[in-house]
Enzyme design. Structure first.
Site, mmCIF file in Angstrom:
data_model
loop_
_atom_site.group_PDB
_atom_site.id
_atom_site.type_symbol
_atom_site.label_atom_id
_atom_site.label_comp_id
_atom_site.label_asym_id
_atom_site.label_seq_id
_atom_site.Cartn_x
_atom_site.Cartn_y
_atom_site.Cartn_z
ATOM 1 N N ARG A 30 -13.324 -6.050 -5.954
ATOM 2 C CA ARG A 30 -12.182 -6.920 -6.234
ATOM 3 C C ARG A 30 -12.024 -8.022 -5.181
ATOM 4 O O ARG A 30 -11.827 -9.191 -5.543
ATOM 5 C CB ARG A 30 -10.908 -6.079 -6.360
ATOM 6 C CG ARG A 30 -10.877 -5.206 -7.620
ATOM 7 C CD ARG A 30 -9.695 -4.265 -7.629
ATOM 8 N NE ARG A 30 -9.759 -3.335 -6.513
ATOM 9 C CZ ARG A 30 -8.769 -2.514 -6.165
ATOM 10 N NH1 ARG A 30 -7.635 -2.526 -6.844
ATOM 11 N NH2 ARG A 30 -8.901 -1.681 -5.151
ATOM 12 N N ASN A 48 -8.694 -2.719 -10.875
ATOM 13 C CA ASN A 48 -9.422 -1.516 -11.274
ATOM 14 C C ASN A 48 -8.699 -0.849 -12.429
ATOM 15 O O ASN A 48 -7.471 -0.922 -12.537
ATOM 16 C CB ASN A 48 -9.484 -0.506 -10.125
ATOM 17 C CG ASN A 48 -10.467 -0.891 -9.043
ATOM 18 O OD1 ASN A 48 -11.342 -1.719 -9.246
ATOM 19 N ND2 ASN A 48 -10.312 -0.287 -7.874
#
Length: 785
Positions: A30, A48
């Site tokens: 990320r 996520n």
């Protein structure tokens, strides 16, 4: 990736929802996407979820294409991108920033995200904990998005701090600042911690009493220097450590663990230290320093500075580099090699709990170096060696499990399978979404606590990966505990159960690892193994199979001989020597040769008449074509094994170690009877040549080498003849005997001279640790038929 000025001022022209699957959680994915989006002037978010990573992005179409290209071609070091799916998205008006969003609450969706294996401490974290003045100087739990605990701390998917054992440690303000800063290498690093808010070390004595110490690390180093045995809580469990150069300490550890001969694993602070003792080629060096950081078997060159008892009668040493900051600091301050063996009672699983460590290891250790980070699941150290320039896993555990492996072409629509493996070196395998997840090494199921761990692992993997099998797979053996569990589960869940022959599973594992397509034709498999239950009710182990993923034909095998005493023949090699000699020369011939055998004295002291009567009547003496037992017999003949083995493989390892000292490449002969199927590969000529060489004073190292090369020649030549006669498309190798590097190299050399591809085990262990993978593939193929 930077946008040109004219493009930067252009209006938004596209918006997409991008789904990324694979090992993309816990690897800095990320933050990586966030940084890319910032550079490309894209707006949106990344988070996520139970399927992996989901990106919503708006901006110029070329910039979105560039983002996807970078995700595919330049992911973070620990990431593995399995697939990228793109769809149009209706972006909200006024979207101008890109953010890392919180993981959404799950509402009944299936968990398909992968879990990243634990990763060795990275260079940046090493430098940080070694540098005075840094906030984490000498901190034993430093990590970042490029390294640290993953599988050993995760309780649930998605991989966020509340779903790990790190939730026990609320972040302090400085750590929170790093965690939330997009420019920091700990941006959204879930194991982030520091001395103020993270796990802590302390020393205990064997009575469980904390020892007052301002510096537990220094106290532990001093204990090691004084020759003490230290119980050390590591990443996936406890180790027992001592000074590898202190003979008295190593002998004391052997005596306390009742482990007289099995080699100890070693840990050294750096490659330079390992090179003091072992030859390390570039491939081995890369393997040692890889994120997985397994124990690597290396050629032992210099025996000065190490206690001989670290690996009695061995030519190889198993070394690893520090895997965690704790190991890095301990080894760096100690300054030399340490024994670093699993902290367990013999036969039991490795200890992971502090209280259990005191209870079970108190009789072994003089001091305990404890910490308060909980271990979610035990993970043994992985073991590997390099053969023919390629790393070969012997134990699949820390650093490798549970990374997914893509199924071969033709299996995309296979139903989800749960395969239960065998009895020894137990592991399970799940298949789902065109990938297989082979579990970490679980141990030998004969031990009740290991069986309990095996059952726990089945539940653990099912919950963690939300796995709901449509069918089960298990070994043919009627008495394996893994097969009994499968039978009961199949009945309770009303699921079909595929029973898979042991050696077919070994060959299928090699085929699938090398991505052999489901419809690509038959292969000839050479399965050299200890024991496996055959379709005819006898014990197999030296086989040549003509097979595909569905089924096989047994084309050749070692000439069967009895296993006198049944299971006792596995631990007493002289029994196999008696059976082999009697089969080759008869009782009178054996009696004539016994006085000339280096190992004849052990035979002479046994009740041979009773054993021969049992073999003649078939009492507790099943017929066996086991290649492993042939190795045991040759080792016994050369007096390389004791009357009673202290660990599995002891005799065969000693035989390989001796053979590695020879430069002789001549081959002992084996005869091959092709009159009927299966062909019979008879070692009688080998025994005759071996005994003649002993009579003539040939060095036993040369004798050991000639046996290895003769066995390779016999099986490889027979396999190539069978392949040619049956239009087979490849040769595959499998079975625990292929852990023997000398034999594997000899077979690869001989087989690669032909035009056929050779499918050999590498990342999937050749031994029973890879059995479940082969079972799962075979069960899936049958379900697709």
């Amino acid at each position: 990736m930077t946008m040109e000025r004219g493009e930067r001022d252009a209006p938004l022209r596209a918006a997409e929802c991008i789904r990324v699957r694979g090992l993309v959680q816990g690897v800095g994915f990320r933050p990586f996407v966030h940084a890319l989006a910032q550079r490309l002037q894209l707006a949106g978010s990344v988070h996520n979820d139970s399927e992996g990573v989901l990106i919503h992005v708006a901006g110029q179409a070329a910039a979105i294409d560039a983002l996807v290209t970078a995700i595919r071609d330049e992911p973070p070091a620990l990431a593995h991108v399995a697939s990228i799916e793109r769809a149009l998205w209706s972006a909200p008006s006024g979207l101008v920033t890109f953010a890392i969003a919180a993981s959404p609450a799950e509402h009944g969706g299936r968990h398909t995200a992968g879990v990243v294996p634990d990763a060795r401490i990275c260079a940046a974290c090493e430098s940080e904990i070694d540098t005075p003045g840094e906030r984490r100087y000498r901190y034993a739990f430093a990590s970042c998005t490029a390294c640290g605990p993953r599988f050993s701390i995760i309780d649930a998917i998605p991989y966020d701090r509340p779903n790990t054992t790190m939730r026990d440690f609320p972040l302090c303000a400085p750590c929170r600042g790093e965690y939330e800063s997009p420019v920091d290498r700990r941006f959204h690093a879930q194991p982030i911690a520091c001395p103020e808010c993270g796990p802590r070390l302390w020393i205990e004595n064997p009575d469980g009493v904390r020892v007052a110490s301002d510096d537990p690390l220094a106290a532990a180093v001093e204990a090691l220097r004084q020759g003490q045995i230290l119980a050390l809580k590591g990443l996936g469990g406890f180790h027992l450590a001592c000074d590898a150069g202190n003979g008295a300490a190593v002998e004391a550890l052997r005596a306390r663990k009742r482990r007289p001969a099995k080699p100890f694993a070693l840990m050294a602070p750096d490659l330079a230290n390992i090179r003091k003792f072992c030859r390390v080629d570039p491939c081995e060096a890369a393997l040692l320093a890889s994120p997985a950081a397994p124990i690597v078997l290396l050629e032992w060159l210099n025996r000065e500075g190490l206690a001989a008892a670290v690996a009695p009668n061995q030519a190889l040493l198993g070394f690893m580099l520090p895997t965690t900051p704790l190991h890095h600091l301990l080894l760096g301050e100690f300054g030399g090699a340490l024994v670093m063996t699993s902290g367990n009672v013999s036969g039991e699983p490795q200890v992971i709990d502090n209280a259990d460590a005191q209870r079970k290891l108190g009789g072994f250790a003089d001091s305990f170096l404890m910490h308060d980070r909980r271990i979610a699941r035990r993970l043994d150290d992985s073991v590997a060696r390099v053969v023919s320039g390629e790393p070969r896993l012997l134990r699949h555990a820390r650093g490798y499990a549970p990374a997914p492996r893509r199924l071969p072409p033709g299996f995309a629509s296979a139903p989800p399978v749960l395969a239960l493996g065998g009895e020894m070196k137990a592991a399970i395998c799940l298949t789902r979404n065109n990938e297989a997840l082979l579990s970490h090494h679980l141990g030998d199921l004969e031990e009740p606590l290991t069986y309990r761990e095996f059952v726990r692992a089945i539940d653990d993997y099912a919950q963690l990966f939300d796995h709901r099998p449509a069918l089960l797979a298990a070994d043919l053996h009627p008495a394996y505990r893994s097969s009994a569990w499968a039978e009961q589960a199949a009945a309770e869940r009303d699921l079909p159960l595929a029973r898979v022959q042991h050696h077919h599973a070994h060959i299928a594992a090699a085929m699938a690892e090398r991505a052999w397509p489901r419809d690509c034709g038959r292969v000839v498999g050479i399965a050299l193994d200890g024991i496996g239950y055959g379709r005819d009710g006898t014990v197999w182990g030296g086989e040549i199979l003509l097979c595909d993923y569905m089924d096989f034909t047994r084309m050749a095998r070692l000439k069967p001989v009895p296993l006198p005493g049944g299971a006792r023949a596995v631990t007493q090699p002289w029994r196999n020597l008696l059976a082999q000699l009697d089969a080759a020369f008869g009782i009178d011939g054996t009696a004539a040769y016994m006085p000339t055998l280096p190992g004849g004295a052990i035979l002479a002291g046994q009740q041979l008449g009773v054993l021969r009567q049992a073999m003649a009547r078939g009492l507790n003496s099943p017929l066996s074509s086991s290649c492993g037992r042939l190795f045991d017999a040759v080792a016994a003949a050369l007096a390389l094994s004791p009357a009673q083995l202290s660990f599995e493989g002891e005799a065969a390892m000693a035989l390989e170690a001796l053979a590695s000292n020879s430069v002789d490449t001549r081959c002992y002969p084996f005869s091959v009877d092709t009159a009927t199927l299966p062909w019979s590969i008879d070692p009688a000529p080998m025994w005759r040549a071996l005994l003649e060489d002993l009579r003539d004073g040939v060095p036993i190292a040369d004798i050991a080498a000639r046996f290895h090369f003769g066995l390779a020649e016999a099986f490889c030549d027979a396999a190539l003849r069978i392949a040619k006669a049956n239009d087979a498309q490849a040769i595959a190798l499998g079975g625990g005997v292929f852990q023997n590097g000398l034999l594997l190299q000899a077979c690869l050399t001989r087989l690669t001279a032909s035009s056929l591809p050779v499918l050999s085990p590498a990342q999937i262990p050749a031994n029973d640790g890879g059995l479940a993978f082969g079972q799962a593939i075979i069960a899936a193929a049958r379900a697709l038929a």
